[in-house]
Design a protein around this motif. Structure first.
Motif, PDB file in Angstrom:
ATOM      1  N   TYR A 174     -18.133 -21.961  27.556  1.00  0.00           N
ATOM      2  CA  TYR A 174     -19.343 -22.868  27.102  1.00  0.00           C
ATOM      3  C   TYR A 174     -18.760 -23.981  26.425  1.00  0.00           C
ATOM      4  CZ  TYR A 174     -23.600 -23.916  24.444  1.00  0.00           C
ATOM      5  OH  TYR A 174     -24.610 -24.773  23.855  1.00  0.00           O
ATOM      6  N   ASP A 175     -17.843 -24.002  25.781  1.00  0.00           N
ATOM      7  CA  ASP A 175     -17.210 -24.989  24.840  1.00  0.00           C
ATOM      8  C   ASP A 175     -16.762 -26.211  26.028  1.00  0.00           C
ATOM      9  OD1 ASP A 175     -17.846 -23.993  22.448  1.00  0.00           O
ATOM     10  OD2 ASP A 175     -15.798 -23.064  22.087  1.00  0.00           O
ATOM     11  N   ARG A 176     -16.199 -25.751  26.977  1.00  0.00           N
ATOM     12  CA  ARG A 176     -15.742 -26.668  27.882  1.00  0.00           C
ATOM     13  C   ARG A 176     -17.013 -27.742  28.357  1.00  0.00           C
ATOM     14  NH1 ARG A 176     -11.334 -24.900  31.891  1.00  0.00           N
ATOM     15  NH2 ARG A 176     -12.032 -26.363  32.968  1.00  0.00           N
ATOM     16  N   GLU A 177     -18.148 -27.052  28.456  1.00  0.00           N
ATOM     17  CA  GLU A 177     -19.444 -27.729  28.602  1.00  0.00           C
ATOM     18  C   GLU A 177     -19.821 -28.611  27.559  1.00  0.00           C
ATOM     19  OE1 GLU A 177     -22.716 -29.044  30.946  1.00  0.00           O
ATOM     20  OE2 GLU A 177     -20.997 -28.125  31.470  1.00  0.00           O
ATOM     21  N   LEU A 178     -19.695 -28.064  26.479  1.00  0.00           N
ATOM     22  CA  LEU A 178     -20.212 -28.825  25.422  1.00  0.00           C
ATOM     23  C   LEU A 178     -19.175 -30.118  25.146  1.00  0.00           C
ATOM     24  CD1 LEU A 178     -20.698 -26.181  22.498  1.00  0.00           C
ATOM     25  CD2 LEU A 178     -22.500 -27.356  23.659  1.00  0.00           C
ATOM     26  N   LEU A 179     -17.900 -29.883  25.335  1.00  0.00           N
ATOM     27  CA  LEU A 179     -17.098 -31.224  25.495  1.00  0.00           C
ATOM     28  C   LEU A 179     -17.520 -32.151  26.365  1.00  0.00           C
ATOM     29  CD1 LEU A 179     -13.631 -29.659  24.908  1.00  0.00           C
ATOM     30  CD2 LEU A 179     -14.782 -31.296  23.483  1.00  0.00           C
ATOM     31  N   ARG A 180     -17.802 -31.714  27.687  1.00  0.00           N
ATOM     32  CA  ARG A 180     -18.101 -32.675  28.612  1.00  0.00           C
ATOM     33  C   ARG A 180     -19.679 -33.279  28.361  1.00  0.00           C
ATOM     34  NH1 ARG A 180     -21.481 -33.021  33.474  1.00  0.00           N
ATOM     35  NH2 ARG A 180     -22.650 -31.255  32.724  1.00  0.00           N
ATOM     36  N   ARG A 181     -20.682 -32.554  27.830  1.00  0.00           N
ATOM     37  CA  ARG A 181     -21.915 -33.461  27.225  1.00  0.00           C
ATOM     38  C   ARG A 181     -21.421 -34.303  26.251  1.00  0.00           C
ATOM     39  NH1 ARG A 181     -25.895 -28.053  26.726  1.00  0.00           N
ATOM     40  NH2 ARG A 181     -25.855 -27.208  28.729  1.00  0.00           N
ATOM     41  N   PHE A 182     -20.801 -33.947  25.433  1.00  0.00           N
ATOM     42  CA  PHE A 182     -20.245 -34.915  24.313  1.00  0.00           C
ATOM     43  C   PHE A 182     -19.872 -36.346  24.878  1.00  0.00           C
ATOM     44  CE2 PHE A 182     -16.986 -36.793  21.391  1.00  0.00           C
ATOM     45  CZ  PHE A 182     -17.871 -36.833  20.183  1.00  0.00           C
ATOM     46  N   ASP A 189     -15.254 -17.934  14.830  1.00  0.00           N
ATOM     47  CA  ASP A 189     -13.891 -17.944  14.737  1.00  0.00           C
ATOM     48  C   ASP A 189     -13.227 -16.661  15.290  1.00  0.00           C
ATOM     49  OD1 ASP A 189     -14.461 -15.945  12.542  1.00  0.00           O
ATOM     50  OD2 ASP A 189     -13.360 -17.069  11.000  1.00  0.00           O
ATOM     51  N   THR A 190     -13.692 -16.042  15.941  1.00  0.00           N
ATOM     52  CA  THR A 190     -13.171 -15.023  16.717  1.00  0.00           C
ATOM     53  C   THR A 190     -13.268 -15.318  18.328  1.00  0.00           C
ATOM     54  OG1 THR A 190     -15.216 -13.740  16.801  1.00  0.00           O
ATOM     55  CG2 THR A 190     -13.862 -12.931  15.009  1.00  0.00           C
ATOM     56  N   TYR A 191     -12.097 -14.795  18.922  1.00  0.00           N
ATOM     57  CA  TYR A 191     -11.940 -15.388  20.164  1.00  0.00           C
ATOM     58  C   TYR A 191     -13.006 -14.533  21.385  1.00  0.00           C
ATOM     59  CZ  TYR A 191     -10.000 -16.232  24.826  1.00  0.00           C
ATOM     60  OH  TYR A 191      -9.676 -16.413  26.216  1.00  0.00           O
ATOM     61  N   ASP A 192     -13.619 -15.627  22.109  1.00  0.00           N
ATOM     62  CA  ASP A 192     -14.668 -15.248  23.193  1.00  0.00           C
ATOM     63  C   ASP A 192     -14.423 -15.816  24.299  1.00  0.00           C
ATOM     64  OD1 ASP A 192     -16.719 -14.411  24.642  1.00  0.00           O
ATOM     65  OD2 ASP A 192     -18.248 -14.486  23.199  1.00  0.00           O
ATOM     66  N   PRO A 193     -13.885 -15.293  25.454  1.00  0.00           N
ATOM     67  CA  PRO A 193     -13.682 -16.176  26.711  1.00  0.00           C
ATOM     68  C   PRO A 193     -15.012 -16.888  27.066  1.00  0.00           C
ATOM     69  CG  PRO A 193     -13.540 -13.873  27.156  1.00  0.00           C
ATOM     70  CD  PRO A 193     -13.564 -14.029  25.636  1.00  0.00           C
ATOM     71  N   ASP A 194     -16.055 -16.242  27.192  1.00  0.00           N
ATOM     72  CA  ASP A 194     -17.419 -16.879  27.423  1.00  0.00           C
ATOM     73  C   ASP A 194     -17.799 -17.869  26.635  1.00  0.00           C
ATOM     74  OD1 ASP A 194     -17.547 -15.084  29.556  1.00  0.00           O
ATOM     75  OD2 ASP A 194     -18.944 -13.601  28.073  1.00  0.00           O
ATOM     76  N   ARG A 195     -17.478 -17.965  25.335  1.00  0.00           N
ATOM     77  CA  ARG A 195     -17.766 -19.022  24.430  1.00  0.00           C
ATOM     78  C   ARG A 195     -16.835 -20.193  24.843  1.00  0.00           C
ATOM     79  NH1 ARG A 195     -16.431 -17.303  19.148  1.00  0.00           N
ATOM     80  NH2 ARG A 195     -18.240 -15.803  19.071  1.00  0.00           N
ATOM     81  N   VAL A 196     -15.630 -19.803  25.130  1.00  0.00           N
ATOM     82  CA  VAL A 196     -14.589 -21.051  25.532  1.00  0.00           C
ATOM     83  C   VAL A 196     -15.138 -21.784  26.579  1.00  0.00           C
ATOM     84  CG1 VAL A 196     -12.378 -21.556  26.412  1.00  0.00           C
ATOM     85  CG2 VAL A 196     -12.657 -20.011  24.500  1.00  0.00           C
ATOM     86  N   ARG A 198     -13.341 -35.138  32.192  1.00  0.00           N
ATOM     87  CA  ARG A 198     -13.085 -33.800  32.833  1.00  0.00           C
ATOM     88  C   ARG A 198     -12.248 -33.097  31.765  1.00  0.00           C
ATOM     89  NH1 ARG A 198      -8.551 -33.017  35.900  1.00  0.00           N
ATOM     90  NH2 ARG A 198      -7.010 -34.700  36.127  1.00  0.00           N
ATOM     91  N   VAL A 199     -12.341 -31.784  31.805  1.00  0.00           N
ATOM     92  CA  VAL A 199     -11.477 -30.671  31.153  1.00  0.00           C
ATOM     93  C   VAL A 199     -10.782 -30.396  32.336  1.00  0.00           C
ATOM     94  CG1 VAL A 199     -11.443 -28.592  29.846  1.00  0.00           C
ATOM     95  CG2 VAL A 199     -13.469 -30.355  29.449  1.00  0.00           C
ATOM     96  N   GLY A 200      -9.148 -30.614  31.962  1.00  0.00           N
ATOM     97  CA  GLY A 200      -8.392 -30.202  32.848  1.00  0.00           C
ATOM     98  C   GLY A 200      -8.055 -28.718  32.816  1.00  0.00           C
ATOM     99  N   SER A 201      -8.086 -28.066  31.511  1.00  0.00           N
ATOM    100  CA  SER A 201      -7.965 -26.715  31.308  1.00  0.00           C
ATOM    101  C   SER A 201      -7.968 -26.454  30.035  1.00  0.00           C
ATOM    102  CB  SER A 201      -6.251 -26.457  31.636  1.00  0.00           C
ATOM    103  OG  SER A 201      -5.450 -27.197  30.808  1.00  0.00           O
ATOM    104  N   ALA A 202      -8.364 -25.023  29.744  1.00  0.00           N
ATOM    105  CA  ALA A 202      -8.859 -24.469  28.610  1.00  0.00           C
ATOM    106  C   ALA A 202      -7.916 -23.195  28.464  1.00  0.00           C
ATOM    107  CB  ALA A 202      -9.859 -24.282  28.022  1.00  0.00           C
ATOM    108  N   ILE A 203      -6.614 -23.245  27.825  1.00  0.00           N
ATOM    109  CA  ILE A 203      -5.566 -22.171  27.835  1.00  0.00           C
ATOM    110  C   ILE A 203      -5.864 -21.516  26.385  1.00  0.00           C
ATOM    111  CG2 ILE A 203      -3.281 -21.334  28.194  1.00  0.00           C
ATOM    112  CD1 ILE A 203      -2.971 -23.870  29.870  1.00  0.00           C
ATOM    113  N   ALA A 204      -5.960 -20.232  26.367  1.00  0.00           N
ATOM    114  CA  ALA A 204      -5.966 -19.232  25.344  1.00  0.00           C
ATOM    115  C   ALA A 204      -4.583 -18.481  25.473  1.00  0.00           C
ATOM    116  CB  ALA A 204      -7.058 -18.383  25.420  1.00  0.00           C
ATOM    117  N   ARG A 264     -16.448  -9.962  23.385  1.00  0.00           N
ATOM    118  CA  ARG A 264     -17.345 -11.054  23.387  1.00  0.00           C
ATOM    119  C   ARG A 264     -17.610 -11.289  21.700  1.00  0.00           C
ATOM    120  NH1 ARG A 264     -20.520  -9.374  27.607  1.00  0.00           N
ATOM    121  NH2 ARG A 264     -22.046  -8.709  26.139  1.00  0.00           N
ATOM    122  N   SER A 265     -17.364 -10.436  20.866  1.00  0.00           N
ATOM    123  CA  SER A 265     -17.624 -10.442  19.411  1.00  0.00           C
ATOM    124  C   SER A 265     -15.844 -10.558  18.918  1.00  0.00           C
ATOM    125  CB  SER A 265     -18.211  -9.272  19.009  1.00  0.00           C
ATOM    126  OG  SER A 265     -17.513  -8.044  19.182  1.00  0.00           O
TER     127      SER A 265
END
Length: 761
Positions: A226-234, A217-224, A244-250, A148-149
């Motif tokens: 959360y970012d999907r939700e931030l995009l949706r709210r935006f 700027d470090t990768y955190d799957p939980d943060r990704v 809708r967010v179709g996918s978020a691929i890392a 997560r860090s």
């Protein structure tokens, strides 16, 4: 012939053995009864305790299935590293190897994550039984914490140090590895907003050299997630109801040192509000009384946040009318041809469910009552989802926890009961800050402060600060109890000592020593009442002027005053508002003892508008009046304009002045107003840099000194325009303003350039 003879003998032997096996009685196969059970290898655990776990007892007929179940039951206790059961005649021998007791848990190699945080993550504790399963579980939890860090290369190796009396020290050897950064964030399907704008919405950021103080700027799957939700709210806040967010691929880079993240989105069309109606199936509920709460106007861009806010207000309003069980669902009807959204707020009777209990986990230092008092629900209350959401937000607003999850699950004992589960993860609430800086008002300065926002886990706020500056030195001790007498009363006190050098402004110095007692409480969700009693001693000294108006003020005075302030605040943020307004009124009476007697009144108001994306107009105004009760107001209690209150003018630059010396002696009333537009200047939003243009106006009324003929004073309006920039730097706030007076008097003191720097490290 020999071959046939031997074959016949072999077949006969097989048949005989089979017949004997089939014909043998069951009791002979099982082996009879168990006369005794011998337990071997126990050290801490009582023999009777071991027998209580077994499915076979002395006197039972030997049964392989029951022996097998006994074996599994003993293993499942987690008390034993090895279990073996064998039969010796009519005796059952149970051979055990007990798991050791953990003497101490230690961490080695961890630099990025402190021992305290790791201790809260692992489940094993000293003086508990060691098991391999729990250790492996804790290893996974530690690795997840590092991931997560952003450290996916971290490894954890548990080691045991054997001690006497079957005890062990458990050591987790940690290799943290290098952080795994996000190299690039891309979007597919975006048309309305470019990638730069959408990246600003996300909490995850691309790797840049200037983000060395951040882990975003470090990768955190939980943060990704959360970012999907931030995009949706935006998007939903801006009218894109089909988003809708179709996918978020890392994707891990070929050298396994970074990630590429790609969001595939479908923006859909942008909608406007149509008709908003209320439909109620509750008996005797008058929907006409609720219509003013539906603030969305036809033609406005659809806003999902506004819909949720209306649901919250309707829930509260219906609840106050005596309807404990209510369920409000917004039915959103989209017309894709006209791009109109009609919203019907359906008010129905909700299920009759009560709160059975509130379970709180994860709090190590924070007391349970500190968490419980933020809940709008208590045991026995009718369950209300809107109150649960508000409770969740209040808990997060405490800023005591890294994580605060609030959920509800059905009760196992009754179908009409629910259990609220609260899982928190505490974070550091202590702050030690040192600062150096410079401001136009104080000059060079050094500051130090120590603060604990959750003192002893009780939610209390204690702060000690000190500052040494060219024109100001101060020490302040502050304490706040947010729930005085277990009620929603924020009570506290301050003790202060302030030494001001006002030679440039009025040719004197002043020292203030004193303290205050304060209490505040919310009258409604948006209205707050504050009270404060102040006792202080002021001394005017170091006069370096021939002004009779300043010399007359030399000496000490004691002020004993009561202050009250009423605030109505509808801003979306009190720190960086973009919409809404506030109104504030205050009064202060000095004369409850002491040597100073006056009555002061003040008012402030502000309105904020979002003109365009990240462009905010703020209109603010204030006014104050001080009236001496049977005496003239002292120079330290009069009002002055300039500096932050009227840019383009020096601090105290707008004030009645001695004609001979030019010293500011202050007036008895003042009014100021400002119109300011803040806007981005092209840098990423995370930089916190905004430009601004402003116009300020203000006036200061006449003084009340005797023989005012020697005073230059005018109540005329002053005005200025200007521009500037502000930066929320990692080391503190920085602001620069250039103000140009348009309307002024000849005796006013101007200051075109204003710079403030507060560095904290």
């Amino acid at each position: 012939m020999g071959f046939l003879r031997w074959t016949g003998l072999l077949v006969g032997a097989v048949i005989m053995v089979t017949l004997l096996a089939v014909g043998a009685p069951a009791g002979a196969q099982e082996g009879g009864r168990i006369r005794s059970i011998s337990i071997q290898g126990t050290q801490r655990i009582e023999i009777e305790t071991v027998k209580s776990y077994m499915a076979i007892t002395e006197g039972d007929v030997y049964d392989a299935d029951r022996v097998n179940r006994s074996l599994k039951a003993l293993f499942n206790t987690g008390l034993f590293a090895d279990v073996a059961i064998r039969r010796e005649g009519d005796q059952l021998v149970v051979r055990l190897v007990e798991n050791p007791i953990i003497n101490r848990i230690a961490f080695e190699g961890n630099r990025r994550i402190k021992d305290e945080q790791l201790n809260t993550e692992v489940q094993l504790r000293p003086r508990t039984v060691y098991t391999r399963t729990k250790v492996q579980t804790d290893v996974k939890r530690i690795l997840e914490l590092y991931r997560r860090s952003g450290r996916f290369a971290a490894t954890v190796e548990p080691k045991l140090i054997q001690l006497e009396q079957n005890r062990v020290d458990l050591v987790y050897e940690i290799s943290e590895g290098q952080p795994t950064y996000v190299r690039r964030i891309s979007f597919v399907g975006n048309h309305r907003y470019d990638e730069d704008r959408l990246r600003e919405v996300l909490q995850t950021k691309e790797e840049r050299w200037y983000r060395f103080l951040s882990s975003d700027d470090t990768y955190d799957p939980d943060r990704v997630t959360y970012d999907r939700e931030l995009l949706r709210r935006f998007y939903l806040k801006r009218g894109f109801a089909d988003f809708r967010v179709g996918s978020a691929i890392a994707e891990l880079t070929p050298n396994r040192e970074g990630f590429f993240i790609t969001y595939t989105i479908d923006e859909g069309e942008r909608y406007r509000f149509g008709d908003s109606t209320i439909s109620a199936s509750l008996k005797d509920l008058k929907t006409e009384e609720l219509k003013p709460l539906v603030v969305s106007e036809p033609g406005d861009w659809y806003n999902a946040d506004q819909v949720e806010d209306i649901v919250q207000k309707l829930t509260d309003a219906v609840g106050t009318k005596g309807y404990a069980f209510v369920d409000i669902k917004p039915q959103v009807n989209r017309n894709r041809e006209t791009k109109i959204v009609d919203v019907t707020y359906e008010i129905q009777e909700g299920p009759r469910v009560f709160v059975e209990r509130i379970d709180i986990t994860g709090n190590v230092r924070t007391l349970d009552k500190v968490i419980r008092r933020e809940f709008r629900l208590v045991e026995g209350d009718a369950f209300n989802s809107a109150k649960l959401r508000r409770s969740r937000q209040r808990l997060k607003d405490l800023n005591f926890f890294e994580k605060a999850e609030v959920t509800n699950v059905p009760s196992e004992t009754a179908p009409d009961r629910t259990i609220i589960k609260v899982d928190v993860q505490e974070k550091s609430t202590g702050e030690l800050t040192f600062g150096v800086g410079w401001s136009s008002q104080i000059g060079p300065m050094m500051e130090a402060a120590i603060r604990e926002r959750n003192l002893l886990g009780r939610g209390q706020d204690l702060r000690l600060s000190g500052m040494i500056g060219l024109r100001r030195t101060s020490v302040d001790l502050s304490f706040t109890e947010p729930y005085f007498l277990d009620r929603e009363l924020a009570a506290g006190f301050d003790v202060f000592a302030i030494d001001r050098t006002l030679q440039q402004q009025s040719s004197y110095n002043s020292i203030s020593l004193g303290g205050d007692l304060r209490i505040g409480y919310m009258l409604t969700d948006n209205m707050r009442q504050d009270w404060k009693y102040t006792l202080k001693r002021d001394e005017v000294k170091g006069v370096n002027s021939t002004s009779i108006y300043v010399i007359d003020q030399i000496g000490t005075s004691v002020t004993s005053s009561v202050f009250q302030m009423l605030t109505y605040d509808r801003r979306d943020s009190r720190i960086e508002p973009t919409e809404g307004y506030f109104v504030r009124g205050s009064t202060e009476f000095a004369g409850l003892g002491g040597t100073v007697h006056f009555l002061r009144g003040g008012a402030q108001a502000g309105q904020y508008y979002t003109l365009a994306e990240r462009i905010v107009l703020g209109l603010t105004g204030s006014g104050s009046y001080v009236y001496g009760l049977g005496e003239r107001v002292r120079i330290t209690d009069r009002v002055y304009a300039g500096g932050d209150s009227l840019r383009g003018f020096a601090t105290g630059g707008v004030s009645p002045r001695d004609k001979n010396t030019g010293d500011a002696i202050g007036g008895v009333w003042m009014t100021t107003g400002s119109a300011q537009v803040k806007f981005p200047i092209g840098l990423p939003e995370e930089f916190g840099v905004l430009g601004e243009v402003f116009t300020d106006v203000g006036a200061v009324g006449p003084t009340d000194v005797a023989n005012a003929s020697g005073v230059d004073q005018a109540s005329s309006l002053r005005a200025s325009v200007g521009f500037g920039a502000s930066w929320k730097s990692p080391m503190g706030p920085v602001s620069v303003d250039l103000g140009f007076p348009l309307m002024k008097e000849s005796f006013d003191k101007t200051e075109m350039f204003k710079f403030n720097l507060g560095t904290k490290f």
